[in-house]
Design a protein around this motif. Sequence first.
Motif, PDB file in Angstrom:
ATOM      1  N   THR A 275       1.010  -1.183   0.003  1.00 49.36           N
ATOM      2  CA  THR A 275      -0.043   0.000   0.093  1.00 49.36           C
ATOM      3  C   THR A 275       1.035   1.278  -0.189  1.00 49.36           C
ATOM      4  O   THR A 275       0.716   2.276  -0.920  1.00 49.36           O
ATOM      5  CB  THR A 275      -1.133   0.072   1.266  1.00 49.36           C
ATOM      6  OG1 THR A 275      -1.541  -1.100   1.159  1.00 49.36           O
ATOM      7  CG2 THR A 275      -1.803   1.186   1.103  1.00 49.36           C
ATOM      8  N   ILE A 316      -5.204   2.890  -4.002  1.00 52.30           N
ATOM      9  CA  ILE A 316      -4.633   3.203  -2.857  1.00 52.30           C
ATOM     10  C   ILE A 316      -5.869   3.401  -1.718  1.00 52.30           C
ATOM     11  O   ILE A 316      -5.665   2.808  -0.698  1.00 52.30           O
ATOM     12  CB  ILE A 316      -3.890   4.591  -3.059  1.00 52.30           C
ATOM     13  CG1 ILE A 316      -2.718   4.225  -4.024  1.00 52.30           C
ATOM     14  CG2 ILE A 316      -3.399   5.048  -1.540  1.00 52.30           C
ATOM     15  CD1 ILE A 316      -2.165   5.788  -4.211  1.00 52.30           C
ATOM     16  N   SER A 319      -6.995  -0.102  -0.980  1.00 54.27           N
ATOM     17  CA  SER A 319      -5.784  -1.109  -0.183  1.00 54.27           C
ATOM     18  C   SER A 319      -5.716  -0.417   1.236  1.00 54.27           C
ATOM     19  O   SER A 319      -5.465  -1.420   2.394  1.00 54.27           O
ATOM     20  CB  SER A 319      -4.527  -0.698  -0.946  1.00 54.27           C
ATOM     21  OG  SER A 319      -4.477  -1.264  -1.901  1.00 54.27           O
ATOM     22  N   THR A 347      -3.848  -6.264  -2.217  1.00 57.11           N
ATOM     23  CA  THR A 347      -3.006  -4.987  -2.150  1.00 57.11           C
ATOM     24  C   THR A 347      -1.670  -5.101  -3.309  1.00 57.11           C
ATOM     25  O   THR A 347      -1.435  -4.190  -3.883  1.00 57.11           O
ATOM     26  CB  THR A 347      -2.378  -4.842  -0.819  1.00 57.11           C
ATOM     27  OG1 THR A 347      -1.493  -5.670  -0.300  1.00 57.11           O
ATOM     28  CG2 THR A 347      -3.561  -4.343  -0.035  1.00 57.11           C
TER      29      THR A 347
END
Length: 409
Positions: A275, A316, A319, A347
């Motif tokens: 991440t 993002i 995640s 992820t």
Amino acid sequence: MTASAVEQRLYSAADLYDAESLLSADERQVLSRLRDFLDIEAKPLLAEYWERGEFPEQLAQPLIDLNLMEPFASPARGIYHGFRIFELARSDASLATWYTAQAGLLRTAIQVGASEEQQREWLPRVIEFSLKGVFSLTEPDHGSDIAGGLSTTARFEAVADGGAGPDGGADDGGYWVLDGAKRWIGGASTADVLCVFARDVRDGQIKSFLVDRAAPGVTVEKIHGKTALRMMQNAHITLERVRVPEAMRLQNVNSFKDVAAMLRAMRSDVAWIATGIQAGAFEAALAYVNKRQQFGRSLGSFQLIQEKLARMLGNITASISLVIRLTEQQALGMYRDQDSALAKMQTSLMMRETVALAREVVGGNGITLAADVARFHADAEAVYSYEGTHDINALIVGRALTGVSAFTH
């Protein structure tokens, strides 16, 4: 949130839903110090050392001095530890991997595998870095099949009463003799101990040992020619009749089920790294397209670029949400193989797309170290594979869903 508060947020671009607000003020303050150190001290060195394939050792002690492993009383403590990893990976994947080798892998191995007496002796030293170590599981010929394929052996040799142990002193407990090899072990060359997993020749079960890196019979060789995690010093370790006292065996590791319990906890760290890599690549790409001019206007003003930026931010955001929920569950004591496997798998999959989009929007400069994106793009491939490949983690999740193991026997 006031305008001034927004300006003070650590993750104003990458954290659209303000997950950072779950942290306490004390935790954000520590992360802010970490951010300042990484931006001011580390970032100017990263491209040079990545290209050289060397770790910037001058950063090690200052990172240790930040006391990032110190616990907090806040209920969000687990999330704080996750954001600590996120922040390191946002700057560089090798820095995050170097730190989590100690703070995640070694610490978890001792917390899960050591006896209470061993934990009292070793954990304080791990936290203060006076005992540095690495997790040594993967072998030259065994990675995904390590559960059944692990070939490093451990043979117990008893010492008669009054006899000499491996260090020349009395050791009624006897000692173990390890033979075999480990590979891809990050940070081994500077570790004090190697947490080695070996198969007991008596019962065929996996045992774990803290092996002195300087012990006779231990050879540590740097792996050259890597195209990812170039700053991280991965090693090939050879073990030839290495003697280890019984006192240095992790007493609660007696089968691969005990190793799996460690991996179950560790995979959440790798999901946070995946991440953070996305955030670093996204921020570098965003800064680039906002200043780069093409056709008389900034790249950031083009529709196709904005669509790619939005996809990156979506990855993002998804995640962050995934790893936070996993971390919350683990903080409550809920550790399931499928949970950490799903987080690492998903992820990492989104990371692969995010870094590819970042490299794409930066164009030809995306393959140069000057634009930062190239490091994230290359390093993501290593993170995609370690702590369980996509396929292995998918099979762990599939087994939980169907009740049927599809692993090859």
